[in-house]
Scaffold this motif. Structure first.
Motif, PDB file in Angstrom:
ATOM      1  N   UNK A 180      33.755  39.567  45.784  1.00 38.08           N
ATOM      2  CA  UNK A 180      34.902  40.382  45.802  1.00 38.08           C
ATOM      3  C   UNK A 180      35.819  39.077  45.786  1.00 38.08           C
ATOM      4  N   UNK A 181      36.707  38.939  44.668  1.00 33.47           N
ATOM      5  CA  UNK A 181      37.876  37.499  44.794  1.00 33.47           C
ATOM      6  C   UNK A 181      39.309  38.287  44.996  1.00 33.47           C
TER       7      UNK A 181
ATOM      8  N   UNK B 138      42.754  45.711  43.463  1.00 33.74           N
ATOM      9  CA  UNK B 138      42.172  47.497  44.152  1.00 33.74           C
ATOM     10  C   UNK B 138      43.300  47.834  45.077  1.00 33.74           C
ATOM     11  N   UNK B 139      44.380  47.204  45.638  1.00 28.96           N
ATOM     12  CA  UNK B 139      45.189  47.518  46.952  1.00 28.96           C
ATOM     13  C   UNK B 139      46.385  47.914  45.713  1.00 28.96           C
ATOM     14  N   UNK B 140      46.523  47.505  44.689  1.00 26.87           N
ATOM     15  CA  UNK B 140      47.537  48.402  43.152  1.00 26.87           C
ATOM     16  C   UNK B 140      47.470  49.452  43.307  1.00 26.87           C
ATOM     17  N   UNK B 141      45.911  50.213  42.548  1.00 29.74           N
ATOM     18  CA  UNK B 141      45.371  50.632  41.974  1.00 29.74           C
ATOM     19  C   UNK B 141      45.575  51.906  43.592  1.00 29.74           C
TER      20      UNK B 141
ATOM     21  N   UNK C 122      40.150  51.740  35.090  1.00 30.09           N
ATOM     22  CA  UNK C 122      41.173  52.635  35.708  1.00 30.09           C
ATOM     23  C   UNK C 122      40.271  53.296  37.024  1.00 30.09           C
ATOM     24  N   UNK C 123      39.364  53.177  37.282  1.00 31.10           N
ATOM     25  CA  UNK C 123      38.283  53.951  38.402  1.00 31.10           C
ATOM     26  C   UNK C 123      38.866  52.848  40.044  1.00 31.10           C
ATOM     27  N   UNK C 124      39.845  52.171  39.569  1.00 29.13           N
ATOM     28  CA  UNK C 124      39.911  51.232  40.502  1.00 29.13           C
ATOM     29  C   UNK C 124      38.856  49.820  40.678  1.00 29.13           C
ATOM     30  N   UNK C 125      38.046  49.892  39.927  1.00 29.39           N
ATOM     31  CA  UNK C 125      36.725  49.234  40.140  1.00 29.39           C
ATOM     32  C   UNK C 125      36.923  48.197  39.660  1.00 29.39           C
TER      33      UNK C 125
END
Length: 460
Positions: free
Chosen positions: A6-7, A14-17, A448-451
């Motif tokens: 993960x970059x 991910x944090x924003x979602x 949409x799922x934060x993935x």
């Protein structure tokens, strides 16, 4: 297809979602319950009892209540004091009508020196209230300032009940905030605080605790989640070291969570009915508010359904009856009649898939499976049915599919929310013209799922 590390951008995305609005508010509520518990000594109440103000006016206040037709309340306040609840003093301390009446009739029951003492002490009351957390931040029913509706959830209430309400909200937080967005979730909380405060004031009386804690206001999020669901709900739960797993539950069963919390709120908090009214109004308000705040569904092109042909309906009925009696050949013949007339008839294809599988017709089964997997499966429930057929096919024949069929199936698996299966199948397929739209649909769903990190992996 190996997943890359993960970059930093993926982590930020991910944090924003993530449901950070709900997380921040939940943390503030827990700190509020810890730092401002209902049982904590309140300086204003101690000052009222020790400064001489209680000696001057308390008996007068009880008499004033009885004279004005509030004898029942006077008796309740005396019972509160007898049980050690000094919050009863707040009834006199926070009563502008009593203060006004006392100022007008002071000479009837005080000497000039006592009048001066009473006025001097009354001038100190606002300062004493300002250093008492519950009365400064709580919802005093005599002074229902709008700001206090928002801060009331940060005061009073039971710490363990607040922690339980937050903990049970965890599985709902991510799908709720992802679907509504951070702004709507924050707006819901503010409106829920107003509703909880309004519900509390409906039944609270002077002298009762002017605060109701966090649990009542949290009901607005539970109500919003329930209001967004259909008859069945898929909860996403993350297990450490594993993928997110989906747990299907009937939505009415989820209603047991807020209803149980409301019962605990009424049992644990006093006044019970005022606190219960606060929670019920916030819960019902959440269900109704979300119908107005619900985000617009993205438009999808759905083919116009053709009227059912009576002949096809009869053939389908014969086919399903034959399947129920384990008559594979008869079922296959019935479903084949429909497929001959309507090659893309979904119910006929699924029936023929099951009939040929039961009849051990390997070649015919594989052919019909390919046709079923290439079906658009746009109508409600069709994608989930294809997932079940795909799992049966994969167990018996493996995951080898022609690219022209496989990429259609990737899209269907994505529609059904089976992202891990869609990714695994995409990794095994060769290039085809349908590859690009299938991968794009899968990427969008993963985002949409934060993935986002998994969506990035599909580009390699």
């Amino acid at each position: 297809m190996p997943l890359p590390q993960r970059s930093k951008a993926d982590t930020v995305e991910t944090l924003l979602k993530a449901p950070w609005v709900m997380a921040v508010i939940a943390l503030a509520l827990l700190l509020g319950a810890l730092l401002n518990p209902a049982q904590a000594p309140q300086p204003a109440l101690g000052w009222y009892a020790d400064s001489g103000l209680k000696t001057l006016e308390w008996d007068n206040y009880l008499s004033w209540l009885r004279f004005n037709g509030h004898g029942e309340l006077a008796g309740q306040l005396e019972q509160q004091l007898a049980s050690g609840d000094v919050h009863a003093y707040s009834a006199a301390l926070l009563s502008p009508a009593f203060v006004t009446d006392s100022d007008q009739r002071a000479r009837d029951f005080w000497s000039p020196a006592q009048i001066e003492q009473w006025k001097a002490l009354r001038q100190q009351a606002p300062q004493q209230l300002a250093v008492s957390n519950l009365y400064r931040w709580g919802l005093a029913d005599s002074l229902p300032r709008p700001a206090r509706f928002f801060t009331a959830p940060l005061t009073g209430g039971s710490l363990w009940l607040t922690a339980l309400a937050v903990l049970l909200l965890v599985p709902l937080a991510s799908p709720l905030e992802r679907q509504l967005g951070h702004g709507r979730v924050l707006t819901l909380w503010l409106l829920g605080s107003l509703l909880a405060g309004g519900g509390y004031l409906l039944l609270a009386r002077p002298g009762q605790m002017p605060f109701h804690g966090a649990t009542a206001a949290l009901m607005v999020w539970y109500g919003a989640f329930l209001g967004l669901q259909g008859w069945r709900t898929n909860l996403s739960v993350w297990l450490p070291g594993k993928e997110w797993i989906r747990i299907p539950l009937p939505t009415p069963a989820l209603a047991a969570i807020p209803l149980t919390l409301l019962g605990l709120l009424a049992w644990q908090s006093q006044p019970a009915m005022a606190n219960l009214a606060a929670g019920v109004l916030a819960l019902v308000g959440g269900i109704l508010l979300i119908q107005v705040m619900r985000p617009a569904e993205p438009s999808t092109s759905i083919e116009t359904a053709t009227p059912a042909d009576p002949q096809d309906q009869q053939a389908l009925q014969r086919g399903w009856d034959a399947l129920a009696q384990l008559q594979a050949d008869a079922a296959s013949d019935a479903f084949q009649q429909v497929v001959d007339r309507q090659p893309d008839h979904f119910d006929a294809l699924t029936g023929l898939f099951n009939a040929r599988r039961m009849g051990q017709d390997s070649n015919g089964w594989i052919d019909i499976a390919h046709r079923l997997f290439a079906h658009p499966a746009n109508d409600k429930g069709q994608a989930q049915q294809v997932v079940g057929c795909w799992q049966q096919f994969r167990q018996q024949q493996g995951a080898d599919l022609p690219p022209s069929v496989g990429w259609h199936l990737v899209t269907t698996l994505t529609l059904a929310g089976e992202f891990a299966q869609a990714e695994a199948l995409a990794a095994s397929l060769d290039h085809h013209d349908t590859r690009k739209p299938a991968l794009q649909a899968l990427r969008d769903a993963l985002h949409r799922e934060g993935l986002g990190h998994r969506a990035k992996a599909l580009e390699s």
